[in-house]
Design a protein around this motif. Structure first.
Motif, mmCIF file in Angstrom:
data_model
loop_
_atom_site.group_PDB
_atom_site.id
_atom_site.type_symbol
_atom_site.label_atom_id
_atom_site.label_comp_id
_atom_site.label_asym_id
_atom_site.label_seq_id
_atom_site.Cartn_x
_atom_site.Cartn_y
_atom_site.Cartn_z
ATOM 1 N N GLU A 27 -6.124 6.948 12.097
ATOM 2 C CA GLU A 27 -5.138 6.589 11.110
ATOM 3 C C GLU A 27 -4.835 5.096 11.168
ATOM 4 O OE1 GLU A 27 -2.867 10.874 11.545
ATOM 5 O OE2 GLU A 27 -1.880 8.999 12.102
ATOM 6 N N ILE A 52 -10.117 6.605 1.615
ATOM 7 C CA ILE A 52 -9.903 7.984 2.032
ATOM 8 C C ILE A 52 -9.285 8.066 3.419
ATOM 9 C CG2 ILE A 52 -11.119 10.073 2.788
ATOM 10 C CD1 ILE A 52 -12.995 9.675 0.438
ATOM 11 N N MET A 53 -9.860 7.303 4.353
ATOM 12 C CA MET A 53 -9.464 7.430 5.746
ATOM 13 C C MET A 53 -8.307 6.513 6.131
ATOM 14 S SD MET A 53 -11.796 9.609 6.182
ATOM 15 C CE MET A 53 -11.816 9.959 7.923
ATOM 16 N N TYR A 55 -5.048 6.225 6.037
ATOM 17 C CA TYR A 55 -3.721 6.795 5.885
ATOM 18 C C TYR A 55 -2.664 5.743 6.184
ATOM 19 C CZ TYR A 55 -6.163 11.297 6.186
ATOM 20 O OH TYR A 55 -6.996 12.371 5.982
ATOM 21 N N THR A 62 2.305 10.416 8.142
ATOM 22 C CA THR A 62 1.177 9.784 7.447
ATOM 23 C C THR A 62 1.060 10.304 6.024
ATOM 24 O OG1 THR A 62 -0.413 11.430 8.264
ATOM 25 C CG2 THR A 62 -0.097 9.422 9.577
ATOM 26 N N TYR A 63 0.548 9.422 5.147
ATOM 27 C CA TYR A 63 0.474 9.709 3.717
ATOM 28 C C TYR A 63 -0.902 9.349 3.179
ATOM 29 C CZ TYR A 63 5.562 10.153 3.735
ATOM 30 O OH TYR A 63 6.844 10.567 3.988
ATOM 31 N N HIS A 64 -1.257 9.996 2.066
ATOM 32 C CA HIS A 64 -2.474 9.639 1.358
ATOM 33 C C HIS A 64 -2.422 8.161 0.976
ATOM 34 C CE1 HIS A 64 -3.307 13.905 0.867
ATOM 35 N NE2 HIS A 64 -2.102 14.070 0.358
ATOM 36 N N ASN A 65 -3.583 7.536 0.958
ATOM 37 C CA ASN A 65 -3.673 6.134 0.562
ATOM 38 C C ASN A 65 -4.659 6.029 -0.588
ATOM 39 O OD1 ASN A 65 -3.657 3.301 0.484
ATOM 40 N ND2 ASN A 65 -5.383 3.208 1.900
ATOM 41 N N ASN A 75 0.572 13.998 4.708
ATOM 42 C CA ASN A 75 -0.651 14.783 4.887
ATOM 43 C C ASN A 75 -0.910 15.051 6.367
ATOM 44 O OD1 ASN A 75 -1.399 12.266 5.769
ATOM 45 N ND2 ASN A 75 -3.205 12.073 4.457
ATOM 46 N N SER A 139 -7.037 14.243 0.545
ATOM 47 C CA SER A 139 -7.306 13.961 1.954
ATOM 48 C C SER A 139 -8.147 15.068 2.580
ATOM 49 C CB SER A 139 -5.998 13.837 2.757
ATOM 50 O OG SER A 139 -5.309 12.654 2.428
ATOM 51 N N ILE A 141 -8.116 17.253 4.987
ATOM 52 C CA ILE A 141 -7.276 17.929 5.971
ATOM 53 C C ILE A 141 -7.662 19.396 6.123
ATOM 54 C CG2 ILE A 141 -5.321 16.373 5.653
ATOM 55 C CD1 ILE A 141 -4.098 18.452 3.750
ATOM 56 N N ILE A 154 -13.424 15.636 -1.521
ATOM 57 C CA ILE A 154 -12.345 14.651 -1.639
ATOM 58 C C ILE A 154 -12.323 14.156 -3.072
ATOM 59 C CG2 ILE A 154 -11.368 12.533 -0.712
ATOM 60 C CD1 ILE A 154 -11.758 14.957 1.245
#
Length: 345
Positions: A27, A52-53, A55, A62-65, A75, A139, A141, A154
């Motif tokens: 992260e 994608i990776m 965060y 942590t959150y989607h970016n 996420n 994400s 996950i 994704i």
């Protein structure tokens, strides 16, 4: 959303690490918290892959970016546990069914938009081995141990779709409120990619807490909590009001035989009926588990609150949710419709 297209991230090893669903990721924890989501150019696969990776962290969550795509929920593992609790609760709500649409007993090609932890897609793939199920999310996950007839991709569903027209027997989406800028365009893309005779189903939570006996009303923390969410969605152009307009938008996209079903989901075990008392317990657990995650981005990044103000508010909300004096509920709205077998002139 023109013939629609769908963008799925394809990994370029010269640009980004390989995306493997279920694999631990490193992260990114930037010091600049004023920009929770980084810039992303247009809708190119490369820029999507690079982000994608990456965060973003906000007070340990942590959150989607994805640049100009805002998703208010974290996420991370704690939030994912809440999503799985929600899946169990919503399945109970539908009398232990995964859907309401009258799809065939042997669907071939199924899409789950915004699959989250992938739990619905896994259950569906297990129940319908004839199907090829695709689950998409922002994400990676989802677990790596999945049924052989399921794959995860994704994908940002708001970008142009590249799925073939008329390719899905059934398209499912659930709990995307507050995360979509143009619902009409999204439903239009679903329409184009659904086979004639195939179905869309959209389940959404109306986040406005209500009561029929006046125990939850304007001015109470439960009622006003919902108002804050709704106001934040309007500010960023991603409405939380979608349950109230989904039926009309799905009809406008071209689907026919559209059916809307509404449920009052209680908060806590205050109802007498055993089914609804049990659902109320699960809903209280669902809300209690995800309370901080649900509101942190909304209050800190959209509404401009301090972390301390948010913490006090979350405490007051948790107390209100647990109070047996409050007979609150919110609505779950399920809408499904069929794509006509022949083009409507």
């Amino acid at each position: 959303m023109a013939t629609p297209t769908h963008t799925t991230a394809e990994v370029d090893p010269t640009q980004a690490p390989a995306v493997v669903v279920g694999q631990d990721v490193e992260e990114d924890q930037p010091q600049d918290m004023d920009s929770l989501f980084g810039d992303r150019a247009g809708s190119s696969t490369t820029s999507l892959t690079q982000s994608i990776m990456e965060y973003r962290e906000l007070h340990g969550r942590t959150y989607h970016n994805l640049g100009d795509t805002y998703y208010w929920g974290p996420n991370d593992e704690k939030q994912n546990e809440q999503l799985d609790i929600g899946h169990h609760m919503l399945t109970m709500l539908l009398d232990n069914k995964l859907f309401l649409a009258p799809i065939s007993s042997n669907p071939q090609n199924v899409l789950d938009v915004g699959t989250g932890t992938g739990i619905w897609a896994i259950d569906f793939a297990d129940a319908f081995p004839s199907s090829q199920v695709t689950g998409t999310d922002l994400s990676p996950i989802q677990p790596s141990f999945i049924p052989p007839n399921l794959k995860f991709e994704i994908d940002d569903a708001q970008m142009d779709w590249t799925f073939a027209p008329d390719s899905f027997d059934y398209v499912h989406m659930r709990c995307l409120m507050g995360s979509i800028r143009d619902w009409q365009r999204l439903y239009g893309q679903v329409y184009n990619c659904t086979k004639p005779g195939g179905y869309i189903e959209s389940m959404e939570m109306d986040i406005q807490f209500l009561s029929d006996d006046g125990t939850v009303k304007e001015g109470d923390v439960m009622y006003d909590w919902s108002t804050l969410f709704i106001e934040s969605g309007e500010q960023i152009g991603q409405t939380f009001k979608i349950p109230r307009i989904a039926k009309s938008l799905i009809e406008a996209a071209g689907f026919v035989d559209v059916v809307e079903t509404k449920y009052k989901l209680p908060v806590g075990p205050w109802m007498e009926d055993p089914k609804w008392k049990d659902l109320g317990r699960w809903n209280l657990l669902y809300l209690d588990e995800g309370l901080e995650g649900m509101v942190m981005f909304v209050l800190l990044k959209i509404m401009g609150w301090s972390y301390e103000e948010m913490a006090v508010y979350v405490g007051n909300m948790r107390k209100a949710l647990r109070s047996s004096k409050n007979h609150g509920y919110y609505e779950i709205v399920v809408v499904y419709g069929r794509k006509p077998e022949f083009k409507v002139v």
